[in-house]
Scaffold this motif. Sequence first.
Motif, PDB file in Angstrom:
ATOM      1  N   PRO A 112       0.808  -1.222   0.000  1.00 54.36           N
ATOM      2  CA  PRO A 112       0.000   0.000   0.000  1.00 54.36           C
ATOM      3  C   PRO A 112       0.844   1.275   0.000  1.00 54.36           C
ATOM      4  N   GLU A 113       1.965   1.238   0.665  1.00 54.65           N
ATOM      5  CA  GLU A 113       2.828   2.416   0.752  1.00 54.65           C
ATOM      6  C   GLU A 113       3.453   2.768  -0.587  1.00 54.65           C
ATOM      7  N   CYS A 114       3.455   1.837  -1.536  1.00 50.62           N
ATOM      8  CA  CYS A 114       4.061   2.036  -2.860  1.00 50.62           C
ATOM      9  C   CYS A 114       3.046   2.125  -3.985  1.00 50.62           C
ATOM     10  N   ARG A 115       1.751   1.970  -3.684  1.00 53.05           N
ATOM     11  CA  ARG A 115       0.727   1.934  -4.738  1.00 53.05           C
ATOM     12  C   ARG A 115       1.030   0.802  -5.715  1.00 53.05           C
ATOM     13  N   LEU A 116       1.322  -0.384  -5.156  1.00 55.88           N
ATOM     14  CA  LEU A 116       1.776  -1.531  -5.929  1.00 55.88           C
ATOM     15  C   LEU A 116       1.101  -2.801  -5.416  1.00 55.88           C
ATOM     16  N   VAL A 117       0.655  -3.646  -6.352  1.00 57.53           N
ATOM     17  CA  VAL A 117       0.156  -4.984  -6.020  1.00 57.53           C
ATOM     18  C   VAL A 117       0.917  -5.969  -6.894  1.00 57.53           C
ATOM     19  N   VAL A 118       1.439  -7.008  -6.267  1.00 53.50           N
ATOM     20  CA  VAL A 118       2.173  -8.055  -6.975  1.00 53.50           C
ATOM     21  C   VAL A 118       1.287  -9.294  -6.996  1.00 53.50           C
ATOM     22  N   VAL A 119       1.034  -9.801  -8.215  1.00 55.17           N
ATOM     23  CA  VAL A 119       0.136 -10.941  -8.400  1.00 55.17           C
ATOM     24  C   VAL A 119       0.910 -12.158  -8.905  1.00 55.17           C
ATOM     25  N   LYS A 120       0.373 -13.329  -8.626  1.00 58.19           N
ATOM     26  CA  LYS A 120       1.002 -14.577  -9.082  1.00 58.19           C
ATOM     27  C   LYS A 120       0.743 -14.830 -10.567  1.00 58.19           C
ATOM     28  N   LYS A 121      -0.487 -14.498 -11.028  1.00 57.35           N
ATOM     29  CA  LYS A 121      -0.870 -14.717 -12.421  1.00 57.35           C
ATOM     30  C   LYS A 121      -1.014 -13.369 -13.118  1.00 57.35           C
ATOM     31  N   VAL A 122      -0.959 -13.377 -14.426  1.00 55.08           N
ATOM     32  CA  VAL A 122      -1.138 -12.160 -15.213  1.00 55.08           C
ATOM     33  C   VAL A 122      -2.459 -11.478 -14.825  1.00 55.08           C
ATOM     34  N   ALA A 123      -2.453 -10.152 -14.791  1.00 55.53           N
ATOM     35  CA  ALA A 123      -3.592  -9.386 -14.289  1.00 55.53           C
ATOM     36  C   ALA A 123      -4.679  -9.206 -15.358  1.00 55.53           C
ATOM     37  N   THR A 124      -5.285 -10.316 -15.768  1.00 51.28           N
ATOM     38  CA  THR A 124      -6.438 -10.286 -16.661  1.00 51.28           C
ATOM     39  C   THR A 124      -7.699 -10.075 -15.819  1.00 51.28           C
ATOM     40  N   CYS A 125      -8.802  -9.774 -16.470  1.00 54.90           N
ATOM     41  CA  CYS A 125     -10.072  -9.635 -15.742  1.00 54.90           C
ATOM     42  C   CYS A 125     -10.397 -10.914 -14.977  1.00 54.90           C
ATOM     43  N   GLU A 126     -10.190 -12.056 -15.633  1.00 53.66           N
ATOM     44  CA  GLU A 126     -10.487 -13.348 -15.013  1.00 53.66           C
ATOM     45  C   GLU A 126      -9.672 -13.562 -13.740  1.00 53.66           C
ATOM     46  N   ASN A 127      -8.363 -13.314 -13.836  1.00 54.05           N
ATOM     47  CA  ASN A 127      -7.489 -13.546 -12.686  1.00 54.05           C
ATOM     48  C   ASN A 127      -7.693 -12.506 -11.591  1.00 54.05           C
ATOM     49  N   LEU A 128      -8.003 -11.271 -11.963  1.00 53.67           N
ATOM     50  CA  LEU A 128      -8.253 -10.259 -10.940  1.00 53.67           C
ATOM     51  C   LEU A 128      -9.528 -10.551 -10.162  1.00 53.67           C
ATOM     52  N   ILE A 129     -10.546 -11.119 -10.823  1.00 54.82           N
ATOM     53  CA  ILE A 129     -11.745 -11.522 -10.079  1.00 54.82           C
ATOM     54  C   ILE A 129     -11.368 -12.522  -8.996  1.00 54.82           C
ATOM     55  N   GLU A 130     -10.505 -13.469  -9.315  1.00 53.26           N
ATOM     56  CA  GLU A 130     -10.069 -14.447  -8.306  1.00 53.26           C
ATOM     57  C   GLU A 130      -9.394 -13.757  -7.131  1.00 53.26           C
ATOM     58  N   VAL A 131      -8.546 -12.782  -7.422  1.00 54.28           N
ATOM     59  CA  VAL A 131      -7.857 -12.036  -6.353  1.00 54.28           C
ATOM     60  C   VAL A 131      -8.875 -11.271  -5.515  1.00 54.28           C
ATOM     61  N   PHE A 132      -9.766 -10.533  -6.169  1.00 57.30           N
ATOM     62  CA  PHE A 132     -10.772  -9.752  -5.438  1.00 57.30           C
ATOM     63  C   PHE A 132     -11.632 -10.664  -4.551  1.00 57.30           C
ATOM     64  N   TYR A 133     -12.053 -11.792  -5.103  1.00 60.60           N
ATOM     65  CA  TYR A 133     -12.874 -12.722  -4.324  1.00 60.60           C
ATOM     66  C   TYR A 133     -12.103 -13.255  -3.117  1.00 60.60           C
ATOM     67  N   SER A 134     -10.837 -13.573  -3.312  1.00 57.75           N
ATOM     68  CA  SER A 134     -10.034 -14.094  -2.194  1.00 57.75           C
ATOM     69  C   SER A 134      -9.959 -13.091  -1.043  1.00 57.75           C
ATOM     70  N   LEU A 135     -10.020 -11.821  -1.354  1.00 54.27           N
ATOM     71  CA  LEU A 135      -9.938 -10.780  -0.325  1.00 54.27           C
ATOM     72  C   LEU A 135     -11.276 -10.508   0.360  1.00 54.27           C
ATOM     73  N   LEU A 136     -12.367 -10.767  -0.336  1.00 54.84           N
ATOM     74  CA  LEU A 136     -13.685 -10.361   0.170  1.00 54.84           C
ATOM     75  C   LEU A 136     -14.621 -11.505   0.531  1.00 54.84           C
ATOM     76  N   LYS A 137     -14.243 -12.732   0.221  1.00 53.75           N
ATOM     77  CA  LYS A 137     -15.166 -13.870   0.392  1.00 53.75           C
ATOM     78  C   LYS A 137     -15.616 -14.069   1.833  1.00 53.75           C
ATOM     79  N   ASP A 138     -14.805 -13.677   2.806  1.00 52.18           N
ATOM     80  CA  ASP A 138     -15.189 -13.842   4.209  1.00 52.18           C
ATOM     81  C   ASP A 138     -15.958 -12.643   4.753  1.00 52.18           C
ATOM     82  N   LYS A 139     -16.140 -11.623   3.928  1.00 48.09           N
ATOM     83  CA  LYS A 139     -16.816 -10.400   4.367  1.00 48.09           C
ATOM     84  C   LYS A 139     -18.294 -10.377   3.983  1.00 48.09           C
ATOM     85  N   PHE A 140     -18.629 -11.032   2.858  1.00 45.35           N
ATOM     86  CA  PHE A 140     -19.989 -10.988   2.320  1.00 45.35           C
ATOM     87  C   PHE A 140     -20.365 -12.351   1.745  1.00 45.35           C
ATOM     88  N   ASN A 141     -21.656 -12.537   1.517  1.00 41.44           N
ATOM     89  CA  ASN A 141     -22.146 -13.725   0.840  1.00 41.44           C
ATOM     90  C   ASN A 141     -22.152 -13.437  -0.670  1.00 41.44           C
TER      91      ASN A 141
END
Length: 158
Positions: A112-141
């Motif tokens: 966060p201090e660098c405005r940088l996110v490092v991902v394991k897979k290429v940042a396609t829409c498909e792969n970013l959805i997986e990342v977003f879900y991994s961060l939010l799945k325990d917060k909402f249904n």
Amino acid sequence: MRSLTKLNIQYSHRFLNYEGEAQYLHGHSGNLVIEVEGEVDERTGFVSPCNGIKRVAWDYLKNFDHALILQENDPLLPGILKTYEEQGIRNGAPTNTMLGVEFENELAKSYPECRLVVVKKVATCENLIEVFYSLLKDKFNIKKMTFASGDNCASMEF
């Protein structure tokens, strides 16, 4: 019933080992729609108030907004971190007011201090959805996420 919340994310990235314009750093305006399922609350009339979903989700997703998203094996990554160190902004700058909740999981790590996110897979829409879900799945249904960026769009049901 489902409540839908829309979030806008401005970011830059590039695709490694890609033949075409996307191999270069470039930016996007992305639109994420989060669909949360549940019973309608008779008092509020909502399954879940959209401003509540947005507030919680944004704590994590603002790490991606006006940020650089790179794959962990991108040869640019060490140079960017070194340059930020040399400029005295590796650990943040007073003007960086968009600090999200720091995270690290099997799909991504935020700086966060660098405005940088490092991902394991290429940042396609498909792969970013997986990342977003991994961060939010325990917060909402969450039942569905859709992410559109430029001419690309992906959707995933959970």
